[in-house]
Design an enzyme around this catalytic site. Structure first.
Site, PDB file in Angstrom:
ATOM      1  N   LYS A  10      81.847  64.324   9.423  1.00 42.23           N
ATOM      2  CA  LYS A  10      82.814  63.297   9.876  1.00 42.23           C
ATOM      3  C   LYS A  10      82.532  62.838  11.312  1.00 42.23           C
ATOM      4  O   LYS A  10      82.761  61.681  11.662  1.00 42.23           O
ATOM      5  CB  LYS A  10      84.231  63.864   9.786  1.00 42.23           C
ATOM      6  N   ASN A  11      82.044  63.773  12.151  1.00 41.46           N
ATOM      7  CA  ASN A  11      81.770  63.413  13.550  1.00 41.46           C
ATOM      8  C   ASN A  11      80.626  62.417  13.654  1.00 41.46           C
ATOM      9  O   ASN A  11      80.701  61.447  14.406  1.00 41.46           O
ATOM     10  CB  ASN A  11      81.456  64.654  14.383  1.00 41.46           C
ATOM     11  N   ASP A  67      67.431  62.108   8.240  1.00 46.02           N
ATOM     12  CA  ASP A  67      66.868  63.447   8.091  1.00 46.02           C
ATOM     13  C   ASP A  67      66.092  63.763   9.370  1.00 46.02           C
ATOM     14  O   ASP A  67      65.479  62.882   9.960  1.00 46.02           O
ATOM     15  CB  ASP A  67      65.948  63.531   6.873  1.00 46.02           C
ATOM     16  N   LYS A 170      72.516  64.402  25.969  1.00 52.35           N
ATOM     17  CA  LYS A 170      71.554  64.629  24.893  1.00 52.35           C
ATOM     18  C   LYS A 170      71.399  63.363  24.049  1.00 52.35           C
ATOM     19  O   LYS A 170      70.290  62.938  23.734  1.00 52.35           O
ATOM     20  CB  LYS A 170      71.996  65.812  24.017  1.00 52.35           C
TER      21      LYS A 170
HETATM   22  P1  IMP Z   1      69.431  67.428   9.544  1.00 50.51           P
HETATM   23  O1  IMP Z   1      68.434  66.655   8.744  1.00 50.51           O
HETATM   24  O2  IMP Z   1      70.131  66.582  10.592  1.00 50.51           O
HETATM   25  O3  IMP Z   1      70.384  68.179   8.662  1.00 50.51           O
HETATM   26  O4  IMP Z   1      68.621  68.529  10.379  1.00 50.51           O
HETATM   27  C1  IMP Z   1      67.860  69.553   9.743  1.00 50.51           C
HETATM   28  C2  IMP Z   1      67.742  70.764  10.658  1.00 50.51           C
HETATM   29  O5  IMP Z   1      66.994  70.414  11.837  1.00 50.51           O
HETATM   30  C3  IMP Z   1      69.071  71.293  11.186  1.00 50.51           C
HETATM   31  O6  IMP Z   1      69.625  72.230  10.303  1.00 50.51           O
HETATM   32  C4  IMP Z   1      68.644  71.953  12.499  1.00 50.51           C
HETATM   33  O7  IMP Z   1      68.113  73.236  12.270  1.00 50.51           O
HETATM   34  C5  IMP Z   1      67.534  71.058  12.978  1.00 50.51           C
HETATM   35  N1  IMP Z   1      68.054  70.011  13.889  1.00 50.51           N
HETATM   36  C6  IMP Z   1      68.328  68.721  13.566  1.00 50.51           C
HETATM   37  N2  IMP Z   1      68.736  68.041  14.629  1.00 50.51           N
HETATM   38  C7  IMP Z   1      68.728  68.912  15.662  1.00 50.51           C
HETATM   39  C8  IMP Z   1      69.066  68.787  17.045  1.00 50.51           C
HETATM   40  O8  IMP Z   1      69.465  67.724  17.547  1.00 50.51           O
HETATM   41  N3  IMP Z   1      68.927  69.913  17.778  1.00 50.51           N
HETATM   42  C9  IMP Z   1      68.489  71.099  17.286  1.00 50.51           C
HETATM   43  N4  IMP Z   1      68.177  71.264  16.001  1.00 50.51           N
HETATM   44  C10 IMP Z   1      68.290  70.177  15.188  1.00 50.51           C
END
Ligand code: IMP
Length: 191
Positions: A10-11, A67, A170
């Site tokens: 949601k965020n 992703d 960030k």
């Molecule tokens: P997602 O595709 O956004 O779900 O990211 C997949 C995985 O990458 C997450 O579960 C984190 O382990 C890592 N990840 C994604 N974005 C970040 C970030 O901004 N900082 C640190 N780890 C991240």
């Protein structure tokens, strides 16, 4: 016009909606998509496309999906698309970071990058937006903020980890922030 953001977070949805005025964003929950969408691709691009295509095909709606992965040069791009489950299933950030730190113990090349890919399906066309944030993997965890690999990632040009930055700091330089900015600028140009 309505666009689905293929997320349950949601965020994330609120953050992006605040920046887009000409489209109403819907979450997966809003369209009653309650099942786990398969993320079976071997690339970050592939998984963002799989998620967006799943929603567009099944619900016949415009959709974008993101992703993200951490790519470490000395590990030939790993954990990459497997970032969430690098140390095994369950998305355990502590174990994932420990695995990375162990694997880099003997190497001096600690360069890495975060990559976010957003795929947008709109009016029968597909658009891809990428955000990259280059940096290095620290020797130990530093800071309290953020999530995932934030405590061990130091972005280029900074002397602190993502975990020592607040959300605004960030977001201004991060992979996700950059990809979202490209998406928003595209959407805001449409009438
Ligand atoms: P997602 O595709 O956004 O779900 O990211 C997949 C995985 O990458 C997450 O579960 C984190 O382990 C890592 N990840 C994604 N974005 C970040 C970030 O901004 N900082 C640190 N780890 C991240």
């Amino acid at each position: 016009m309505k666009i689905v953001f293929a997320t349950n977070n949601k965020n994330k949805l609120k953050e992006v909606q605040a920046l887009v005025s000409n489209f109403e964003l819907l979450s997966l929950q809003d369209i009653q998509c309650l099942e786990d969408i398969p993320e079976t691709s071997d690339s970050i691009e592939g998984n963002s496309k799989l998620k967006a295509d799943y929603v567009t095909k099944k619900y016949d709606m415009a959709c974008f999906a993101d992703d993200t992965g951490l790519e470490i040069n000395a590990l030939n791009g790993a954990p990459g698309v497997y970032s969430a489950r690098y140390a095994g299933p369950g998305n355990d950030a502590e174990k994932n970071m420990q695995k990375v730190l162990n694997e880099l113990k003997e190497t001096s090349n600690r360069t890495a990058q975060f990559k976010t890919v957003i795929t947008l399906n709109l009016n029968g066309q597909q658009h891809v937006f990428e955000g990259i944030c280059k940096g290095t993997i620290l020797k130990e965890k530093t800071g309290q903020e953020g999530f995932g690999y934030d405590p061990i990632f130091q972005p280029e040009g900074f002397s602190k980890s993502f975990s020592e930055m607040n959300m605004e700091e960030k977001g201004a330089i991060s992979h996700r922030g950059l990809a979202v900015k490209k998406l928003i600028s595209f959407l805001n140009k449409l009438a």
